[in-house]
Design a protein around this motif. Structure first.
Motif, PDB file in Angstrom:
ATOM      1  N   GLY A 112      -4.953   1.650   0.426  1.00  0.00           N
ATOM      2  CA  GLY A 112      -5.170   0.324   1.171  1.00  0.00           C
ATOM      3  C   GLY A 112      -4.452   0.908   2.566  1.00  0.00           C
ATOM      4  O   GLY A 112      -5.217   0.123   3.570  1.00  0.00           O
ATOM      5  N   TYR A 113      -3.564   1.609   2.820  1.00  0.00           N
ATOM      6  CA  TYR A 113      -3.456   2.162   4.277  1.00  0.00           C
ATOM      7  C   TYR A 113      -4.783   2.738   4.883  1.00  0.00           C
ATOM      8  O   TYR A 113      -5.188   2.597   6.041  1.00  0.00           O
ATOM      9  CB  TYR A 113      -2.360   3.093   4.336  1.00  0.00           C
TER      10      TYR A 113
ATOM     11  N   TYR B 295      -1.491   2.159  -2.846  1.00  0.00           N
ATOM     12  CA  TYR B 295      -0.939   2.176  -1.510  1.00  0.00           C
ATOM     13  C   TYR B 295      -1.660   3.066  -0.372  1.00  0.00           C
ATOM     14  O   TYR B 295      -2.048   2.756   0.594  1.00  0.00           O
ATOM     15  CB  TYR B 295       0.740   2.715  -1.402  1.00  0.00           C
TER      16      TYR B 295
ATOM     17  N   SER C 247       2.415 -18.092   1.197  1.00  0.00           N
ATOM     18  CA  SER C 247       2.330 -17.220   2.388  1.00  0.00           C
ATOM     19  C   SER C 247       2.570 -17.886   3.808  1.00  0.00           C
ATOM     20  O   SER C 247       2.386 -19.353   3.672  1.00  0.00           O
ATOM     21  CB  SER C 247       1.144 -16.446   2.487  1.00  0.00           C
TER      22      SER C 247
ATOM     23  N   ASN D  60      -4.708  -5.143  10.660  1.00  0.00           N
ATOM     24  CA  ASN D  60      -3.362  -5.079  11.238  1.00  0.00           C
ATOM     25  C   ASN D  60      -3.726  -4.164  12.918  1.00  0.00           C
ATOM     26  O   ASN D  60      -3.075  -4.768  13.756  1.00  0.00           O
ATOM     27  CB  ASN D  60      -2.365  -4.328  10.542  1.00  0.00           C
TER      28      ASN D  60
ATOM     29  N   SER E 227       6.358   3.011   1.604  1.00  0.00           N
ATOM     30  CA  SER E 227       6.092   1.922   0.471  1.00  0.00           C
ATOM     31  C   SER E 227       6.323   2.465  -1.007  1.00  0.00           C
ATOM     32  O   SER E 227       6.899   1.595  -1.783  1.00  0.00           O
ATOM     33  CB  SER E 227       4.450   1.693   0.502  1.00  0.00           C
TER      34      SER E 227
ATOM     35  N   SER F 278       3.788  -4.358  -1.633  1.00  0.00           N
ATOM     36  CA  SER F 278       2.897  -5.259  -2.812  1.00  0.00           C
ATOM     37  C   SER F 278       3.699  -5.776  -3.967  1.00  0.00           C
ATOM     38  O   SER F 278       4.201  -4.713  -4.645  1.00  0.00           O
ATOM     39  CB  SER F 278       1.789  -4.730  -3.007  1.00  0.00           C
TER      40      SER F 278
ATOM     41  N   THR G 254       3.354 -14.766  11.126  1.00  0.00           N
ATOM     42  CA  THR G 254       3.416 -13.317  10.915  1.00  0.00           C
ATOM     43  C   THR G 254       3.348 -12.606  12.307  1.00  0.00           C
ATOM     44  O   THR G 254       4.024 -11.812  12.676  1.00  0.00           O
ATOM     45  CB  THR G 254       2.443 -12.810   9.827  1.00  0.00           C
TER      46      THR G 254
ATOM     47  N   ALA H  32      -7.304   0.067   5.861  1.00  0.00           N
ATOM     48  CA  ALA H  32      -6.879  -1.111   6.695  1.00  0.00           C
ATOM     49  C   ALA H  32      -7.063  -1.066   7.992  1.00  0.00           C
ATOM     50  O   ALA H  32      -7.151  -0.022   8.519  1.00  0.00           O
ATOM     51  CB  ALA H  32      -5.213  -1.126   6.766  1.00  0.00           C
TER      52      ALA H  32
ATOM     53  N   PRO I  47       4.237  -4.584   8.316  1.00  0.00           N
ATOM     54  CA  PRO I  47       3.812  -5.924   7.875  1.00  0.00           C
ATOM     55  C   PRO I  47       2.962  -6.072   6.546  1.00  0.00           C
ATOM     56  O   PRO I  47       3.105  -6.827   5.566  1.00  0.00           O
ATOM     57  CB  PRO I  47       2.696  -6.346   8.858  1.00  0.00           C
ATOM     58  N   SER I  48       2.662  -5.082   6.005  1.00  0.00           N
ATOM     59  CA  SER I  48       1.963  -4.855   4.705  1.00  0.00           C
ATOM     60  C   SER I  48       2.513  -3.704   3.981  1.00  0.00           C
ATOM     61  O   SER I  48       1.659  -3.040   2.993  1.00  0.00           O
ATOM     62  CB  SER I  48       0.122  -4.649   4.650  1.00  0.00           C
TER      63      SER I  48
END
Length: 320
Positions: A235-236, A232, A151, A242, A118, A180, A157, A239, A176-177
């Motif tokens: 966020g990962y 980032y 979106s 997903n 990312s 940003s 998606t 998460a 998929p994410s």
């Protein structure tokens, strides 16, 4: 003829650093700002203490409960506020090589690989958009801005991920994410604040775009890069959505999904189920221990990046 001895100036950068306030001292107050009253200082102290108590008290309960024995938890009737003996049996069982250990390793690897991917894409995209002469940068910027407001939705998606063959693969937790747009805009704003003369002088000396980015732009942007990297990474690490829709194999689930299963008491790891049934462990202690494991990396990394937040976020946002 008298000789004049040269004396170094006292107002050097080192002297200024010595005059700078320490971390426990307040910064110098502007001349036009009046001194606060004692009542005001007391009110601020009480308000800050109350805010810290509201934040830290739930964390204290989680940590103490995770370190409590089954007997202590049963006596407290649930969550433990006052520790009565400390035991690490919950953490020992979690890290003994079962599903939780595997999930933690998966989360660490996904966080490292995802954050690196990312950041690489975001930095390259932001640098290209910060150069006014880059190819189609205006159209690409407008396209990126449009994705912030519109979106396709969850079902398209999911169908896209499925058509690409990413279901039941770890790439479904990253791609998929991965990007940003907000982070790209913050990086772009910071890159635009770098002196164009500095970049032009490097280009005259024969440096290409990648060398300028690596040796000039990125060293000058350590603050914003550190902040976006933390965004980032958190966020990962946090998460779970997903994995819940793209993964069907329980052995591939990251730590957050395993924690949800434990908290909701849907399914306990195989090794821990036997320990809970025999009375060696408390299911509540296991739940709290998993929460501590999930919060620990963020709690460790945040203080090291905290000093970059003001410079990185505000400068990038204002100049963007």
């Amino acid at each position: 003829m008298t000789s004049v001895m040269w004396e170094p100036r006292q107002d050097t950068e080192a002297a200024q650093q010595q005059k700078a306030p320490r971390w426990w001292q307040s910064p110098p107050r502007p001349a036009w700002e009046e001194e606060p009253s004692k009542a005001g200082l007391a009110g601020k102290g009480i308000a800050l203490s109350f805010a810290c108590l509201v934040v830290l008290f739930p964390l204290w309960i989680v940590v103490v409960t995770s370190l409590s024995s089954r007997k202590t938890i049963d006596q407290a009737g649930g969550l433990v506020m006052v520790p009565k003996g400390i035991t690490f049996i919950a953490y020992k069982e979690l890290l003994s090589g079962g599903q939780v250990t595997r999930a933690a390793i998966i989360s660490i690897l996904v966080t490292l690989v995802g954050t690196l991917f990312s950041m690489a894409v975001s930095v390259l995209c932001a640098y290209g958009l910060s150069r006014s002469g880059s190819l189609a940068h205006r159209g690409i910027l407008m396209t990126l801005l449009a994705t912030m407001f519109f979106s396709a939705g969850l079902i398209p998606t999911y169908l896209l991920v499925q058509s690409l063959g990413l279901t039941d693969s770890y790439l479904a937790l990253i791609l998929p994410s991965a990007i940003s747009v907000f982070n790209i805009l913050v990086l772009r704003g910071f890159f635009m604040g770098i002196s164009q003369e500095l970049i032009d002088s490097a280009r005259i000396d024969g440096a290409g775009d990648f060398r300028i980015l690596w040796q000039i732009v990125m060293p000058l942007s350590r603050a914003v890069i550190a902040v976006i990297t933390l965004f980032y990474a958190v966020g990962y690490w946090s998460a779970w959505f997903n994995a819940s829709i793209y993964l069907n194999d329980q052995d591939m689930m990251p730590l957050q999904n395993v924690m949800i299963q434990l908290v909701q008491k849907q399914e306990a790891p195989v090794g821990l189920s036997q320990a809970i049934r025999t009375g060696q462990l408390s299911g509540l202690a296991i739940q709290m221990a998993v929460m501590v494991m999930a919060l620990l990396p963020v709690a460790i990394l945040s203080p090291f990046v905290q000093k970059h937040f003001k410079k990185g976020m505000l400068t990038g946002a204002v100049k963007g």
